[in-house]
Design an enzyme around this catalytic site. Sequence first.
Site, short mmCIF file in Angstrom:
data_model
loop_
_atom_site.label_atom_id
_atom_site.label_comp_id
_atom_site.label_asym_id
_atom_site.label_seq_id
_atom_site.Cartn_x
_atom_site.Cartn_y
_atom_site.Cartn_z
N ARG A 292 2.43 -5.13 5.90
CA ARG A 292 1.18 -3.88 5.67
C ARG A 292 2.29 -2.85 5.80
NH1 ARG A 292 -4.86 -2.65 4.53
NH2 ARG A 292 -4.93 -0.94 3.31
N HIS B 147 1.77 3.19 -9.42
CA HIS B 147 1.94 2.02 -9.20
C HIS B 147 3.67 1.36 -10.44
CE1 HIS B 147 -2.12 1.98 -7.19
NE2 HIS B 147 -2.41 2.87 -8.45
N LEU C 151 10.73 -20.83 -4.98
CA LEU C 151 9.89 -19.80 -4.23
C LEU C 151 8.81 -19.83 -4.99
CD1 LEU C 151 10.78 -16.47 -2.70
CD2 LEU C 151 8.15 -16.26 -4.14
N ASP D 43 0.35 -1.27 0.13
CA ASP D 43 0.19 0.11 -0.03
C ASP D 43 0.86 1.37 0.72
OD1 ASP D 43 -2.26 1.21 -0.31
OD2 ASP D 43 -2.82 1.58 1.85
N GLY D 44 0.28 2.32 -1.00
CA GLY D 44 1.06 3.46 -0.45
C GLY D 44 1.44 3.85 -1.67
C1 IPE Z 1 -5.32 -2.71 -0.02
O1 IPE Z 1 -5.20 -1.32 -0.50
C2 IPE Z 1 -5.44 -3.33 -1.57
C3 IPE Z 1 -4.44 -3.42 -2.32
C4 IPE Z 1 -3.04 -3.10 -1.81
C5 IPE Z 1 -3.98 -4.06 -3.39
P1 IPE Z 1 -6.36 -0.62 -0.72
O2 IPE Z 1 -5.47 0.83 -0.66
O3 IPE Z 1 -7.53 -0.75 -1.65
O4 IPE Z 1 -6.91 -0.06 0.75
P2 IPE Z 1 -8.10 0.93 1.76
O5 IPE Z 1 -9.18 1.06 1.02
O6 IPE Z 1 -7.43 1.57 2.02
O7 IPE Z 1 -8.43 0.00 2.52
C1 IPE Z 2 -1.72 0.17 -3.14
O1 IPE Z 2 -1.51 1.73 -3.46
C2 IPE Z 2 -2.05 -0.48 -4.32
C3 IPE Z 2 -3.29 -1.21 -4.73
C4 IPE Z 2 -4.40 -0.85 -3.73
C5 IPE Z 2 -3.87 -1.41 -6.55
P1 IPE Z 2 -2.92 2.19 -3.03
O2 IPE Z 2 -3.16 2.84 -4.76
O3 IPE Z 2 -3.69 2.41 -2.56
O4 IPE Z 2 -1.74 3.66 -2.65
P2 IPE Z 2 -2.36 5.33 -1.67
O5 IPE Z 2 -2.90 3.91 -1.06
O6 IPE Z 2 -3.63 5.32 -2.34
O7 IPE Z 2 -1.37 6.08 -1.31
MG MG Z 3 -4.55 2.51 -0.94
#
Ligand code: IPE
Ligand code: IPE
Ligand code: MG
Length: 244
Positions: free
Chosen positions: A176, A32, A126, A15-16
């Site tokens: 996470r 991404h 793996l 995430d992020g």
């Molecule tokens: C979880 O992240 C899904 C993935 C990393 C693919 P999200 O960014 O979608 O989660 P929420 O919406 O903040 O809970």
């Molecule tokens: C996680 O990163 C990747 C996916 C959910 C595909 P995010 O796109 O959710 O990144 P933030 O949380 O908006 O920074």
């Molecule tokens: Mg996110």
Amino acid sequence: MTQPRIPHHVAIVMDGNGRWATRRYLPRVAGHKKGMDTLRACLRHCGERGIKVLTVFAFSSENWSRPADEVSGLMELLAVALAREIPQLRGEGVRVQFVGDRAPLSEKVRAGLAQAEADTASNNRLVFNVCFNYGGRWDIAQAAAKLAERGEPITEKSLGAALALAHVPDPDLIIRTGGEERLSNFLLWQAAYAELFFSERLWPEFDAAALDEALAAYASRERRYGMTSEQVAAPATPADRKAA
Ligand code: IPE
Ligand code: IPE
Ligand code: MG
């Protein structure tokens, strides 16, 4: 010096990416793309550390709600990754598996996923599970539906065996990134006894040192599975159990 305890199976909510891009005045899809580089490096590092299974959350069943250009950008990235990364992974002994509902994906992408799995099926260094259009609730529901269709009784064992991740043991460590402390519908069933590690780092910044930090935290935890600390330290012998 004894070797630190290494988790067999690590799962990551990557995430992020969006925030990483936005902070740089870039489109979210650029985050991404950068996240893909991080994943490539992370997978390699996991292999070097002796981790046998890496499961990553790449696209959730809820991520379809994002802006259309971001969703299509992510689909495009998946297609690019299939074409570019699979030959390399194949050579490195990585077995790739996609986990999630494939029905809504284009026929071309579905064929690409099946091909990538077939190309790496005999690898065993793996196992790399990519959760794409995955949701923990979807998985539990599809497993229950499978058992109902076959007229099989629903037990913890039969349900576990019908889940999409039945080919690997449950994750030992779930990481996470991005500062959020929630599962967001990831591995709901399999997370039952996983150790959780939350990192403030945004996924594109999650480097080898950050992974090592998570592994060190894991090695320092005591996994009790409902027992007492004393029991964990001195597991009961069959004779003890008989006497009890
Ligand atoms: C979880 O992240 C899904 C993935 C990393 C693919 P999200 O960014 O979608 O989660 P929420 O919406 O903040 O809970
Ligand atoms: C996680 O990163 C990747 C996916 C959910 C595909 P995010 O796109 O959710 O990144 P933030 O949380 O908006 O920074
Ligand atoms: Mg996110």
